[in-house]
Write a protein that holds these residues in place. Structure first.
Motif, PDB file in Angstrom:
ATOM      1  N   ASP A 229       0.855  -1.189   0.000  1.00  0.00           N
ATOM      2  CA  ASP A 229       0.000   0.000   0.000  1.00  0.00           C
ATOM      3  C   ASP A 229       0.890   1.237   0.000  1.00  0.00           C
ATOM      4  N   TRP A 230       1.326   1.649  -1.187  1.00  0.00           N
ATOM      5  CA  TRP A 230       2.267   2.759  -1.308  1.00  0.00           C
ATOM      6  C   TRP A 230       1.664   4.053  -0.774  1.00  0.00           C
ATOM      7  N   VAL A 231       0.408   4.319  -1.086  1.00  0.00           N
ATOM      8  CA  VAL A 231      -0.232   5.553  -0.616  1.00  0.00           C
ATOM      9  C   VAL A 231      -0.281   5.568   0.911  1.00  0.00           C
ATOM     10  N   GLY A 232      -0.710   4.453   1.504  1.00  0.00           N
ATOM     11  CA  GLY A 232      -0.745   4.380   2.965  1.00  0.00           C
ATOM     12  C   GLY A 232       0.622   4.575   3.577  1.00  0.00           C
ATOM     13  N   GLU A 233       1.639   4.007   2.936  1.00  0.00           N
ATOM     14  CA  GLU A 233       3.010   4.155   3.433  1.00  0.00           C
ATOM     15  C   GLU A 233       3.458   5.611   3.372  1.00  0.00           C
ATOM     16  N   GLN A 234       3.130   6.287   2.286  1.00  0.00           N
ATOM     17  CA  GLN A 234       3.494   7.691   2.155  1.00  0.00           C
ATOM     18  C   GLN A 234       2.783   8.549   3.207  1.00  0.00           C
ATOM     19  N   LEU A 235       1.539   8.240   3.481  1.00  0.00           N
ATOM     20  CA  LEU A 235       0.787   9.008   4.478  1.00  0.00           C
ATOM     21  C   LEU A 235       1.336   8.763   5.880  1.00  0.00           C
ATOM     22  N   ARG A 236       1.728   7.530   6.168  1.00  0.00           N
ATOM     23  CA  ARG A 236       2.359   7.258   7.472  1.00  0.00           C
ATOM     24  C   ARG A 236       3.678   8.025   7.579  1.00  0.00           C
ATOM     25  N   GLN A 237       4.443   8.035   6.490  1.00  0.00           N
ATOM     26  CA  GLN A 237       5.736   8.713   6.493  1.00  0.00           C
ATOM     27  C   GLN A 237       5.575  10.206   6.764  1.00  0.00           C
TER      28      GLN A 237
END
Length: 560
Positions: free
Chosen positions: A114-122
């Motif tokens: 989940d790239w989008v979720g990972e970016q939002l967590r970052q």
């Protein structure tokens, strides 16, 4: 030896290539679809060298139907005449082979997590904002829009973070899971490609049609319009949040198909469980179900509804009930389900403090290699350095040695596991506690292990348990507080129906008069409106359940 039912044989022998199979939970849908594929090939409805395309929504469903097909097709026939793939896999194949027709490279990076979720967590994006941003991106991409049009749509909406993420995705030459069907639809809009696939595949089979988004239905139609078998059940349509539109899709499919075959006999559940499912029928658009062999269920099964003073007393009661079941039927599997994981947290804590074998499906089960890597990372984890790190994702990947991993499957499993670890760390769960929650196994571990299984209603779809205990029958939890429209309330009723229909022998519905907020403040809770419908199933109360346990023939129950 398995003997097909008359309905399953009717499906196998149906002559038309277009067919709608309405199959509620436990009615033998997967077996019927496998027989359908056998029939299409044996009678030459799909003649060589043409193949049958079978689409599913998950790897587990894909593997399940492949396993069933082994009973009906020789290995060479399976290899040469049937393609079983989930929708993401189908879209990825189209992109790899034909991206050039829409002006894109076939070297685009396919999603592995989940790239989008990972970016939002970052970015430390607040939890509530994450969902809104992901929804914006998903909704924009469920339209047949090219990259420039997606960006223009996001500019029009005015969400800076969503727009920034989309521009970064394009700059990195990568795709998200939402991009896969979008690009697949654009590719199939070219007649040359659509004709190629329509010629290659003489028929299409769609498992769980009620989970289709309109976009996915358009993809299916471009390959197999009027040559598709749709299997599923409107009453199990619970993925509106992902863009599924069960009612609209059902109408479109009924307009397409000349034949409809409907199941009404359940081979999974006892009469008592089915009476509870049927009680919700007017709310779910479900069909009335009967047990295929009602006399084979000891005592006719169990349905109960219990109210507790508090969430803690509820949790203690559920542990006690689970202990009683496993003492009498040690090989049984008990599903403890809630609409959301936070509502189940009191039960999770109670089982964690008990000696009962239990599996928390939210944590998942890691393969041996991934589990070893994650455990090793957590054993030496520097929490102070992690808290100070500006890029939490990069810190976790470095700590786990992610970039040194070359195996594609392990990389994907590690990416998912690190996201899980980050979410728990953000909830102030200690590294040693996360380490203790890791279970080791493979894809079959969760669906074969005896004991207690803790999960949400959406995760449990497609599974079955000997017993189901549904937690949180209160307003704001089921129906969920964010469900306000009639369609959203109807979907909440379907979620409840799906949770109930996981059960074989018995189902117990549980609610508490007081459930703390996420902040820990006590709050009185009103009973779920759906309980008014459940009353017609005459569920037993707490004392009635105790008496049922005393009187039941547990030897017969264990054998069934």
């Amino acid at each position: 030896m398995f003997s097909p039912t008359p309905k399953q044989l009717e499906i196998r022998n149906a002559q038309a290539l277009d067919l709608l199979v309405v199959a509620p939970a436990g009615c033998g849908k997967t077996e019927a679809l496998a027989l359908r594929i056998q029939g299409l090939l044996q009678r030459g409805s799909v003649a060589a060298p043409k193949k049958i395309l079978v689409t599913t929504f998950s790897n587990r469903a894909r593997d399940n139907i492949k396993e069933r097909l082994k009973s009906y097709l020789a290995p060479a026939v399976m290899r040469d005449r049937v393609t079983v793939v989930n929708f993401h896999g189908l879209a990825a194949r189209l992109i790899r082979a034909h991206a050039n027709v829409i002006g894109l490279s076939d070297k685009l990076i396919l999603p592995e997590n989940d790239w989008v979720g990972e970016q939002l967590r970052q970015r430390n994006t607040p939890w509530n904002d994450r969902g809104a941003i992901q929804n914006l991106l998903r909704e924009a991409k469920q339209q047949p829009l090219h990259d420039a049009a997606v960006e223009a749509e996001l500019e029009r909406i005015g969400n800076a973070t969503a727009l920034e993420l989309e521009r970064r995705r394009k700059a990195e030459g990568r795709l998200t899971y939402d991009d896969l069907p979008r690009l697949a639809e654009l590719i199939l809009a070219h007649d040359s490609v659509a004709d190629l696939y329509a010629t290659h595949f003489g028929a299409v089979v769609v498992d769980e049609f009620q989970d289709l988004t309109p976009q996915q239905l358009r993809i299916v139609n471009r390959i197999g319009h009027k040559r598709t078998t749709y299997g599923g059940d409107l009453a199990q349509g619970i993925y509106g949040f992902a863009g599924a539109q069960p009612l609209a899709v059902d109408r479109a499919i009924r307009a397409e198909c000349t034949s409809v075959i409907e199941f009404s006999e359940s081979h999974r559940s006892s009469p008592a469980v089915l009476s509870t499912v049927n009680a919700l029928g007017p709310l779910t658009s479900g069909h009335t179900l009967t047990a295929a062999d009602p006399s084979s269920w000891p005592s006719g099964g169990l349905t109960g509804s219990v109210v507790h003073q508090s969430a803690d007393s509820e949790a203690g009661w559920i542990v006690k009930i689970a202990r009683a079941i496993l003492a009498r039927a040690p090989g049984h599997r008990i599903g403890v389900l809630a609409r959301t994981a936070p509502r189940r947290r009191f039960v999770d804590a109670a089982f964690a403090a008990s000696d009962l074998a239990h599996w928390r499906w939210d944590d998942g089960v890691l393969d041996t290699d991934t589990a070893k890597l994650i455990k090793a990372m957590l054993a030496r984890f520097d929490l102070v350095a992690y808290a100070a790190a500006p890029d939490k994702v990069a810190f976790l990947r470095a700590a786990a040695g992610f970039e040194s991993i070359t195996d594609v499957d392990i990389r994907k499993s590690m990416a998912d596991a690190l996201g899980w670890v980050q979410d728990l760390l953000s909830d102030a769960v200690k590294p040693e506690d996360i380490r203790g929650r890791i279970k080791i196994g493979d894809s079959s571990t969760l669906i074969t292990s005896a004991g207690v299984h803790l999960l949400s209603g959406h995760v449990g779809k497609g599974q079955q348990f000997d017993w189901a205990i549904v937690v949180g029958l209160e307003e704001d939890f089921i129906p969920f507080s964010m469900a306000t429209t009639p369609d959203e309330i109807a979907e909440e009723a379907r979620v409840l129906s799906v949770m109930i229909s996981r059960a074989r022998h018995g189902v117990m519905l549980s609610r508490a008069s007081s459930v703390p907020t996420n902040g820990g403040y006590p709050k009185s809770r009103a009973p779920s409106r759906f309980l008014e419908s459940i009353v017609t199933a005459s569920p037993l109360d707490g004392s009635g359940i105790v008496e049922w346990f005393k009187d039941a023939d547990w030897a017969a129950i264990s054998r069934r």
